[in-house]
Design an enzyme around this catalytic site. Sequence first.
Site, PDB file in Angstrom:
ATOM      1  CE  LYS A  14      -3.394  -2.655   2.500  1.00 54.65           C
ATOM      2  NZ  LYS A  14      -4.789  -2.666   2.934  1.00 54.65           N
ATOM      3  CG  HIS A  99      -6.598  -3.128  -3.031  1.00 55.71           C
ATOM      4  ND1 HIS A  99      -7.239  -2.459  -2.024  1.00 55.71           N
ATOM      5  CD2 HIS A  99      -5.868  -4.103  -2.433  1.00 55.71           C
ATOM      6  CE1 HIS A  99      -6.887  -3.002  -0.854  1.00 55.71           C
ATOM      7  NE2 HIS A  99      -6.072  -3.993  -1.084  1.00 55.71           N
ATOM      8  CD  GLU A 171      -7.021  -8.213  -1.118  1.00 54.78           C
ATOM      9  OE1 GLU A 171      -5.989  -8.623  -0.588  1.00 54.78           O
ATOM     10  OE2 GLU A 171      -7.223  -7.015  -1.370  1.00 54.78           O
ATOM     11  N   GLY A 177      -7.287  -5.093   6.566  1.00 54.43           N
ATOM     12  CA  GLY A 177      -6.729  -4.150   7.525  1.00 54.43           C
ATOM     13  C   GLY A 177      -7.505  -4.063   8.827  1.00 54.43           C
ATOM     14  CB  SER A 215      -6.910  -9.726   8.700  1.00 62.94           C
ATOM     15  OG  SER A 215      -7.363  -8.382   8.739  1.00 62.94           O
TER      16      SER A 215
END
Length: 259
Positions: A14, A99, A171, A177, A215
């Site tokens: 990121k 993303h 995802e 996160g 995660s």
Amino acid sequence: MSTQRAKLVVGNWKMHGRLAENAALLQAVAKGAGELPADVRVGVCVPTPYLAQAQSLLDGSRVMWGVQDVSAFTQGAYTGEVSAQMVTDFAATFAIVGHSERRAYHRESADLVAVKTQRALEAGLTPIVCVGETLDEREAGATEQVVGAQLDEVLAKLSVQEAARIVVAYEPVWAIGTGKSATAGQAQAVHAFLRGRLAAKGAEIAGVPLLYGGSVKPDNAEELFRQQDIDGGLIGGASLKDQDFLAICKAAAATTAAG
Ligand code: PEP
């Protein structure tokens, strides 16, 4: 079980990093990756200004490198954009596209993500196409509908030969996160669904690598990677710490034939 299948683990830094800290991280990952079995492939997607640094420190190592986005345009008056062709000047392998942070904060539509996937493929990059549902969508029972539509939009623009060259990352937005990973069972169920969707496009693409992201940490990676349709991981926060990232790569190695 997928315990005999090769694995792919890719870090998504990121918007993190500075030259000095990157150097230490890249060197440590390159060294650690050298000890992994050949059926575990490793990559890092760095912020674009650090692409040359990644190339110079990773060249000759087992670690591939790439970017987190590419432009939907090939060249021209598009201030601030970076084309997929430019990225290939640095011998990059991967470009993450779609993303959830780009879909949410930059209003990237499913169609735009599909065009970016085409640009990456044309340039010879491997696009890592991200799909995933929000918590509201999951709770409304719409997970398959959402991720299926996101994948279909990309597949509709690709030939079977092109589609065979992509990587897909599932995802779930609620797991990114947040420290709250999907359970192995939840992830596997969506991966199996995505595998079916790929197979419907053509038998040649049923084996496209399907990464889980959200995660992933050293303590949950192996269970996730042992699932039948999980071919590895896209790793955010934990890819910024060499020991955590390498521990996740080792967890992948524990699930392969050579591991
Ligand atoms: C990601 O951003 O792709 C990601 C999976 O992040 P994290 O591992 O930090 O949840």
